[in-house]
Write a protein that holds these residues in place. Sequence first.
Motif, PDB file in Angstrom:
ATOM      1  N   ARG A  27      64.352  47.578   0.568  1.00 42.16           N
ATOM      2  CA  ARG A  27      64.007  46.759   1.728  1.00 42.16           C
ATOM      3  C   ARG A  27      63.122  47.510   2.711  1.00 42.16           C
ATOM      4  N   ALA A  28      63.165  48.811   2.661  1.00 44.17           N
ATOM      5  CA  ALA A  28      62.330  49.607   3.553  1.00 44.17           C
ATOM      6  C   ALA A  28      62.151  50.990   2.958  1.00 44.17           C
ATOM      7  N   THR A  42      59.046  48.477   6.827  1.00 45.17           N
ATOM      8  CA  THR A  42      59.734  47.439   6.070  1.00 45.17           C
ATOM      9  C   THR A  42      58.764  46.789   5.076  1.00 45.17           C
ATOM     10  N   ARG A  43      59.316  45.932   4.239  1.00 39.95           N
ATOM     11  CA  ARG A  43      58.465  45.196   3.297  1.00 39.95           C
ATOM     12  C   ARG A  43      57.445  44.350   4.044  1.00 39.95           C
ATOM     13  N   GLY A  44      57.859  43.846   5.193  1.00 44.17           N
ATOM     14  CA  GLY A  44      56.979  42.988   5.971  1.00 44.17           C
ATOM     15  C   GLY A  44      55.960  43.738   6.801  1.00 44.17           C
ATOM     16  N   ARG A 104      51.873  50.615   3.482  1.00 45.90           N
ATOM     17  CA  ARG A 104      52.399  50.398   2.144  1.00 45.90           C
ATOM     18  C   ARG A 104      51.547  49.391   1.410  1.00 45.90           C
ATOM     19  N   ASN A 115      52.450  46.856  -1.373  1.00 46.19           N
ATOM     20  CA  ASN A 115      53.564  46.289  -2.132  1.00 46.19           C
ATOM     21  C   ASN A 115      53.188  46.053  -3.598  1.00 46.19           C
ATOM     22  N   ASN A 154      53.710  49.246  -5.157  1.00 45.56           N
ATOM     23  CA  ASN A 154      55.026  49.856  -4.875  1.00 45.56           C
ATOM     24  C   ASN A 154      54.859  51.257  -4.308  1.00 45.56           C
ATOM     25  N   VAL A 157      54.058  53.727  -0.768  1.00 41.71           N
ATOM     26  CA  VAL A 157      53.987  53.902   0.677  1.00 41.71           C
ATOM     27  C   VAL A 157      53.181  55.164   0.953  1.00 41.71           C
ATOM     28  N   ALA A 191      64.053  55.613   0.367  1.00 40.01           N
ATOM     29  CA  ALA A 191      64.103  54.156   0.273  1.00 40.01           C
ATOM     30  C   ALA A 191      65.490  53.670   0.679  1.00 40.01           C
TER      31      ALA A 191
END
Length: 125
Positions: A32-33, A52-54, A71, A73, A76, A78, A97
Amino acid sequence: QVQLVESGGGLVQAGGSLGLSCEASGSIFSVRAMAWYRQAPGKQRELVSAITRGGSTYYADSVKGRFTISRDNAKNTVYLQMNVLQPEDTAVYYCAAEGSSRRTVVLSTFRPDYWGQGTQVTVSS
């Protein structure tokens, strides 16, 4: 399980820049982060930055305005871009993570479930 592999780091003079990358693999759906920590010799490991993912971010006061976390996504991965590096930034930098152990992720109180192996960053004066 989630595997984290860092790359980047090295030796740089004060005032210089370095970039770190951390690629996650495995059960990444549970992540999630992600965050970067660092540990200098004789000191405790400290949270440097998290995302975070967002895309919400957190920075320790000591790196605000100098470091940027981002990041990708799709990859995958960061990243941590470190500018205006100082000797006190010298440390082993770890990628971490956080999974799904709590309902809400609070970046300032990041809870690492997985760790990378660490990469050395050395800033000479």
